[in-house]
Design a protein around this motif. Sequence first.
Motif, PDB file in Angstrom:
ATOM      1  N   LEU A   1      -0.044  25.131  51.909  1.00 40.78           N
ATOM      2  CA  LEU A   1      -0.741  26.399  51.653  1.00 40.78           C
ATOM      3  C   LEU A   1       0.095  27.608  52.087  1.00 40.78           C
ATOM      4  O   LEU A   1       0.419  27.760  53.261  1.00 40.78           O
ATOM      5  CB  LEU A   1      -2.099  26.399  52.373  1.00 40.78           C
ATOM      6  N   HIS A   2       0.435  28.449  51.116  1.00 40.78           N
ATOM      7  CA  HIS A   2       1.237  29.643  51.387  1.00 40.78           C
ATOM      8  C   HIS A   2       0.343  30.828  51.737  1.00 40.78           C
ATOM      9  O   HIS A   2      -0.691  31.029  51.102  1.00 40.78           O
ATOM     10  CB  HIS A   2       2.116  29.972  50.174  1.00 40.78           C
ATOM     11  N   SER A   3       0.786  31.600  52.729  1.00 31.77           N
ATOM     12  CA  SER A   3      -0.035  32.704  53.237  1.00 31.77           C
ATOM     13  C   SER A   3      -0.339  33.768  52.182  1.00 31.77           C
ATOM     14  O   SER A   3      -1.399  34.385  52.208  1.00 31.77           O
ATOM     15  CB  SER A   3       0.671  33.353  54.430  1.00 31.77           C
TER      16      SER A   3
ATOM     17  N   ILE B   1       9.512  18.705  49.440  1.00 29.09           N
ATOM     18  CA  ILE B   1       9.684  19.959  48.704  1.00 29.09           C
ATOM     19  C   ILE B   1       8.300  20.559  48.434  1.00 29.09           C
ATOM     20  O   ILE B   1       7.289  19.900  48.649  1.00 29.09           O
ATOM     21  CB  ILE B   1      10.402  19.771  47.337  1.00 29.09           C
ATOM     22  N   ILE B   2       8.303  21.800  47.954  1.00 30.14           N
ATOM     23  CA  ILE B   2       7.056  22.462  47.571  1.00 30.14           C
ATOM     24  C   ILE B   2       6.957  22.437  46.051  1.00 30.14           C
ATOM     25  O   ILE B   2       7.883  22.857  45.343  1.00 30.14           O
ATOM     26  CB  ILE B   2       7.012  23.928  48.066  1.00 30.14           C
ATOM     27  N   ARG B   3       5.848  21.900  45.550  1.00 32.64           N
ATOM     28  CA  ARG B   3       5.589  21.916  44.109  1.00 32.64           C
ATOM     29  C   ARG B   3       4.631  23.075  43.859  1.00 32.64           C
ATOM     30  O   ARG B   3       3.678  23.254  44.619  1.00 32.64           O
ATOM     31  CB  ARG B   3       4.945  20.573  43.712  1.00 32.64           C
TER      32      ARG B   3
ATOM     33  N   GLY C   1       9.567  33.660  53.617  1.00 33.95           N
ATOM     34  CA  GLY C   1       9.547  32.436  52.810  1.00 33.95           C
ATOM     35  C   GLY C   1       9.274  31.237  53.682  1.00 33.95           C
ATOM     36  O   GLY C   1       9.374  31.320  54.913  1.00 33.95           O
ATOM     37  N   CYS C   2       8.919  30.109  53.040  1.00 29.14           N
ATOM     38  CA  CYS C   2       8.482  28.947  53.822  1.00 29.14           C
ATOM     39  C   CYS C   2       9.643  28.091  54.308  1.00 29.14           C
ATOM     40  O   CYS C   2       9.471  27.238  55.168  1.00 29.14           O
ATOM     41  CB  CYS C   2       7.512  28.105  53.003  1.00 29.14           C
ATOM     42  N   GLY C   3      10.820  28.313  53.759  1.00 27.88           N
ATOM     43  CA  GLY C   3      11.980  27.542  54.207  1.00 27.88           C
ATOM     44  C   GLY C   3      12.157  26.220  53.480  1.00 27.88           C
ATOM     45  O   GLY C   3      13.084  25.476  53.767  1.00 27.88           O
TER      46      GLY C   3
ATOM     47  N   ALA D   1      12.441  24.120  49.672  1.00 27.28           N
ATOM     48  CA  ALA D   1      12.793  24.335  48.270  1.00 27.28           C
ATOM     49  C   ALA D   1      11.543  24.229  47.404  1.00 27.28           C
ATOM     50  O   ALA D   1      10.700  23.356  47.639  1.00 27.28           O
ATOM     51  CB  ALA D   1      13.812  23.287  47.845  1.00 27.28           C
ATOM     52  N   HIS D   2      11.385  25.152  46.460  1.00 26.93           N
ATOM     53  CA  HIS D   2      10.278  25.071  45.504  1.00 26.93           C
ATOM     54  C   HIS D   2      10.804  24.357  44.264  1.00 26.93           C
ATOM     55  O   HIS D   2      11.887  24.682  43.777  1.00 26.93           O
ATOM     56  CB  HIS D   2       9.783  26.469  45.137  1.00 26.93           C
ATOM     57  N   SER D   3      10.051  23.385  43.771  1.00 24.91           N
ATOM     58  CA  SER D   3      10.565  22.537  42.687  1.00 24.91           C
ATOM     59  C   SER D   3      10.837  23.315  41.395  1.00 24.91           C
ATOM     60  O   SER D   3      11.592  22.858  40.546  1.00 24.91           O
ATOM     61  CB  SER D   3       9.605  21.386  42.420  1.00 24.91           C
TER      62      SER D   3
ATOM     63  N   PRO E   1      11.906  31.863  43.917  1.00 26.81           N
ATOM     64  CA  PRO E   1      11.883  32.243  45.334  1.00 26.81           C
ATOM     65  C   PRO E   1      10.467  32.211  45.903  1.00 26.81           C
ATOM     66  O   PRO E   1       9.484  32.371  45.176  1.00 26.81           O
ATOM     67  CB  PRO E   1      12.461  33.662  45.338  1.00 26.81           C
ATOM     68  N   CYS E   2      10.379  31.998  47.193  1.00 25.75           N
ATOM     69  CA  CYS E   2       9.095  31.867  47.878  1.00 25.75           C
ATOM     70  C   CYS E   2       8.712  33.204  48.499  1.00 25.75           C
ATOM     71  O   CYS E   2       9.550  33.919  49.010  1.00 25.75           O
ATOM     72  CB  CYS E   2       9.232  30.796  48.944  1.00 25.75           C
ATOM     73  N   SER E   3       7.419  33.530  48.441  1.00 28.85           N
ATOM     74  CA  SER E   3       7.016  34.829  48.977  1.00 28.85           C
ATOM     75  C   SER E   3       5.866  34.720  49.959  1.00 28.85           C
ATOM     76  O   SER E   3       4.922  35.486  49.939  1.00 28.85           O
ATOM     77  CB  SER E   3       6.631  35.762  47.821  1.00 28.85           C
TER      78      SER E   3
HETATM   79 ZN   LIG Z   1       7.443  28.450  49.910  1.00 33.45          ZN
END
Ligand SMILES: [Zn+2]
Length: 289
Positions: free
Chosen positions: A83-85, A107-109, A142-144, A146-148, A152-154
């Motif tokens: 869960l991303h903030s 990884i993050i899907r 970012g969450c650190g 890799a997003h599949s 980029p992660c925000s």
């Molecule tokens: Zn992320």
Amino acid sequence: MSPGYVHRIYSVFNVSIKAALDEEVLTASPLAGVKLPKRHKKPKPYLSTKSNAAMSEHLREDYRDALAFGLETGLRPGELCGLHSDRIDLDRGWMLVAETFVKRRRIIRPYPKDGDVRWVPLTDLACEIAERRIGGRDESKGCGFAHSDGLPCSGVLTFLTVRGRIMHPDTMGWHMNNAAETAKVPRRSPYTIRRGWATRAAEGGLDAFQIAEILGHATLDQAQEYVQQTPAARMKLVAALSKYPQLTVLEGGLGQTSDAKGGSGAKSGADVDSQTLALDRGRIRRSAG
Ligand SMILES: [Zn+2]
């Protein structure tokens, strides 16, 4: 419809189709290849709020918050850990369930199991927990992981361990087992948190459609299973059966002779009166309760 209900419809329909084939009304069965849903005989285990309360006393605060949040939202373990903030809107009290932590590949899907992202309403407790877990962290980092999809992660991960590491579903299970053993309650897997939410929601009166929507199910059959065994469903049956109360013959009633005590004959008027009075009292006592 529940699997049991579907089976019931199917078996009646199947008889008609068989007759139509025998009579040569049909040349082939349209039922060929129909797959029936599985019927679950055993209820699936779920984390009850009672067990959770007992376990909470023996859980570290990070896992305690994660479990409580799961019981408020019905997230899958991977969705909870991923869960991303930036998906949580604390002002409106809603969150978008999208990013999922895939534990095998670490990884993050960007989408949940069924591929569809979904909006989930947040209770006051869920908002309180999310706010506490995110704390004053810099969300632009970012969450650190890799997003599949390579994008980029925000946001940061809402739930991290006290050491700042990702909350892994397996480690969560390990902590839950330890807490359950110490609290002397049945052991439960992280997935049972989601079922615990569904059970709570069904008992609180949410219908199968709403439950399926929040759980992110494409069909209603799983949600229907939760709704089937609620106190409300039971009360419906109890009410239906009590509509026509069973009539029982009262001993010593009008026109009756009692033979219960070796044929002692009809009771005196006084006896009948005291019996009726006792019954009335019983009725009053019951209705007062
Ligand atoms: Zn992320």
